[in-house]
Design an enzyme around this catalytic site. Structure first.
Site, mmCIF file in Angstrom:
data_model
loop_
_atom_site.group_PDB
_atom_site.id
_atom_site.type_symbol
_atom_site.label_atom_id
_atom_site.label_comp_id
_atom_site.label_asym_id
_atom_site.label_seq_id
_atom_site.Cartn_x
_atom_site.Cartn_y
_atom_site.Cartn_z
ATOM 1 N N THR A 38 29.554 28.951 39.066
ATOM 2 C CA THR A 38 30.419 29.063 37.893
ATOM 3 C C THR A 38 31.692 28.229 38.003
ATOM 4 O O THR A 38 32.357 27.979 36.992
ATOM 5 C CB THR A 38 30.837 30.526 37.656
ATOM 6 O OG1 THR A 38 31.624 30.987 38.771
ATOM 7 C CG2 THR A 38 29.625 31.410 37.478
ATOM 8 N N CYS A 42 37.605 34.415 42.562
ATOM 9 C CA CYS A 42 37.971 35.788 42.223
ATOM 10 C C CYS A 42 38.644 36.479 43.408
ATOM 11 O O CYS A 42 38.573 36.022 44.545
ATOM 12 C CB CYS A 42 36.732 36.604 41.852
ATOM 13 S SG CYS A 42 35.770 35.974 40.471
ATOM 14 N N CYS A 46 37.296 42.092 42.189
ATOM 15 C CA CYS A 46 36.876 41.726 40.836
ATOM 16 C C CYS A 46 35.803 42.685 40.318
ATOM 17 O O CYS A 46 34.811 42.960 41.006
ATOM 18 C CB CYS A 46 36.335 40.302 40.824
ATOM 19 S SG CYS A 46 35.968 39.707 39.150
ATOM 20 N N ARG A 71 38.512 27.428 39.456
ATOM 21 C CA ARG A 71 39.468 27.959 38.497
ATOM 22 C C ARG A 71 39.601 29.469 38.681
ATOM 23 O O ARG A 71 38.631 30.140 39.030
ATOM 24 C CB ARG A 71 39.027 27.670 37.052
ATOM 25 C CG ARG A 71 38.717 26.215 36.788
ATOM 26 C CD ARG A 71 38.372 25.969 35.317
ATOM 27 N NE ARG A 71 37.329 26.854 34.808
ATOM 28 C CZ ARG A 71 36.032 26.674 34.994
ATOM 29 N NH1 ARG A 71 35.599 25.651 35.722
ATOM 30 N NH2 ARG A 71 35.149 27.507 34.479
ATOM 31 N N CYS A 73 39.682 33.402 37.978
ATOM 32 C CA CYS A 73 38.942 34.305 37.102
ATOM 33 C C CYS A 73 39.886 34.906 36.054
ATOM 34 O O CYS A 73 40.997 35.334 36.368
ATOM 35 C CB CYS A 73 38.314 35.408 37.950
ATOM 36 S SG CYS A 73 37.460 36.696 37.007
ATOM 37 N N CYS A 76 39.632 39.284 36.823
ATOM 38 C CA CYS A 76 40.363 39.950 37.911
ATOM 39 C C CYS A 76 41.748 39.341 38.126
ATOM 40 O O CYS A 76 42.579 39.926 38.816
ATOM 41 C CB CYS A 76 39.571 39.914 39.211
ATOM 42 S SG CYS A 76 39.382 38.272 39.951
#
Length: 496
Positions: A38, A42, A46, A71, A73, A76
């Site tokens: 993805t 996190c 999370c 990047r 999340c 969370c």
């Protein structure tokens, strides 16, 4: 196959896996989980469904994950995680550098200047950062700014221009470009996804790793609170700050609902001061410590093991302002807590800066500055001539920069600087280091209450200072936490 740890600061892979799958809050901020499928990283807590093992890579710092192209999340929210305490505390080069970065040094200076202040080469500092955190100093600084901006976008109604300023960006254009580059969306797009705040104050969530004994920390501060400057009840801490021309005030309380976080309410704070204010509150309430690492280090001592089991969530009670704490430490030399508080109240009422109109809870004073106390009339307050001379000497030394409260200096250097002042002994210097600087290894070994509590025999006998220092070698680098546990174990009102 699970990605290998990127630095030596990570827990072992099995521990990371167990913490991730169980969403163990004790590891929040100690590592981050990046998902290769993805491109998102996190916190271990999370709530999203756990990704498959072969898609997971672990990072010890958010900056490392972002440097690798991941990047944060949106669920969370890594910006809400406590910091990695083991990296930021103590006297290692990386710890001292991170303290300076957290204090905003790189907002105005270069990484070369940071290295110079640490007496290391530019390349050496960069290598140390990459080895320990997986990111360079400037990448750490960039992540720090962007994550704070992300928190403000979701928690405040501040205009994006003010959020850029609050996060350390000198122009909206630079802020938008950096945000888009790192997170692949505009700041305004993130704000649209967030729930609009409905309160007047700026309210921020400050996370910590459990256990955390907020009630005990409030009790410590309450016994020393100065009416009009601070207000501490059973649930919160409030105080005035700023200047007489631009007063502000804050309140810190539990977030509630079983959350591992404190609630910070800010009123009247200038946007450009927000990042520094949050760092100050985090230090004052010791929100980034790792209680389990501390317990492992101190638990080998039979006396401390019992105290840790009794109160596992004790933290260092910090101070809002270093100069204020130093003055109050001098006033508290060889007197009780109640007597020291009375002396400080008299000084505040004579020389404090009045705030008009008064803030909530009757907050109407600001503590006097070093410039004001350097030549202030201190007669009639109940101070001895020696104490008067020490307060003035302290104020003048702070004025000219002979001593300071800047982060990043090694403990021994701080103690040497303070004890070089007339009237400041090792006890006072270590007390300042413990509370004003939150140094985890500060240790006022000569303290009588501390020596009695360490003896632990209940008959009033005390260990000698040298004997206690020898015993405490095994407690490094967490001797300050041992001090707090031993003070708490003493009779109420006896501790410093």
């Amino acid at each position: 196959m699970i990605g290998n740890p990127t630095t030596t600061e990570l827990p072992d892979l099995r521990t990371c896996e167990q913490a991730r799958l169980s969403r163990d809050a004790r590891f929040d901020g100690l590592f981050f989980t990046a998902v290769t499928s993805t491109g998102i990283y996190c916190r271990p807590v999370c709530p999203a469904p756990a990704p498959r093992r072969e898609h997971v890579v672990y990072y010890s710092a958010a900056a490392a994950a972002e440097a690798a192209g991941f990047r944060p999340c949106l669920r969370c929210r890594p910006e809400l995680a406590p910091h990695t305490d083991a990296l930021r505390r103590g006297d290692t080069t990386v710890a001292r550098a991170l303290q300076m970065i957290d204090a905003g040094l790189l907002d105005t200076q270069t990484a070369t200047e940071l290295a110079r202040r640490l007496a290391v080469g530019d390349r050496q500092l960069r290598r140390l950062f990459v080895a320990r955190l997986g990111a360079t100093p400037m990448q750490v600084q960039s992540t720090r700014r962007l994550l704070f901006a992300k928190q403000l976008l979701g928690a405040s109604a501040l205009p994006v221009t003010q959020i850029a300023l609050a996060s350390g960006f000198r122009s909206l254009r630079r802020f938008n470009a950096a945000f888009r580059s790192a997170y692949r969306l505009a700041p305004s797009a993130l704000r649209k996804r967030a729930q609009a705040p409905t309160h007047d104050a700026l309210v921020l969530r400050l996370g910590y790793r459990p256990p955390y004994d907020f009630a005990e920390l409030l009790a410590f501060l309450r016994a020393r609170a100065l009416p009009g400057l601070e207000c501490i009840d059973g649930d919160s801490y409030a105080r005035a700050f700023g200047s007489a021309q631009h007063p502000a005030w804050l309140r810190v309380s539990a977030w509630g609902a079983g959350e591992h976080a404190l609630r910070l309410e800010l009123y009247g704070a200038a946007p450009g001061d927000l990042l520094a204010l949050v760092a100050r509150v985090r230090r004052m309430f010791d929100l980034d410590s790792d209680p389990h690492a501390i317990a492992r280090a101190l638990g080998g001592d039979v006396r401390l093991r019992a105290l840790l089991q009794r109160r596992p969530g004790l933290r260092l009670p910090g101070a809002w302002d270093g100069f204020e704490l130093a003055v109050r430490a001098v006033l508290g030399q060889q007197v009780s807590v109640a007597a020291a508080r009375t002396l400080a109240r008299r000084l505040l009422e004579r020389h404090g800066e009045p705030v008009a109109p008064a803030g909530a809870d009757g907050l109407r004073w600001l503590f006097p500055s070093a410039a004001k106390l350097a030549d202030a009339d201190l007669d009639g307050l109940g101070l001895t001539r020696k104490r008067v001379a020490t307060v003035r000497t302290l104020a003048r030394a702070v004025q000219v920069g002979r001593v300071d409260f800047a982060p990043g200096r090694a403990l021994d250097a701080q103690i040497d600087a303070w004890t070089a002042l007339p009237g400041i002994g090792a006890w006072t210097a270590h007390y300042i280091a413990l509370r004003a600087l939150a140094h985890p290894d500060a240790f006022p070994a000569a303290d009588l209450v501390l020596r009695r509590a360490a003896a632990g025999n209940g008959d009033g006998d005390a260990l000698g200072a040298r004997a206690l220092e020898a015993r405490a070698e095994a407690w490094r680098p967490w001797r300050a936490y041992a001090t707090i546990h031993l003070w708490r174990a003493s009779a109420p009102g006896d501790s410093a």
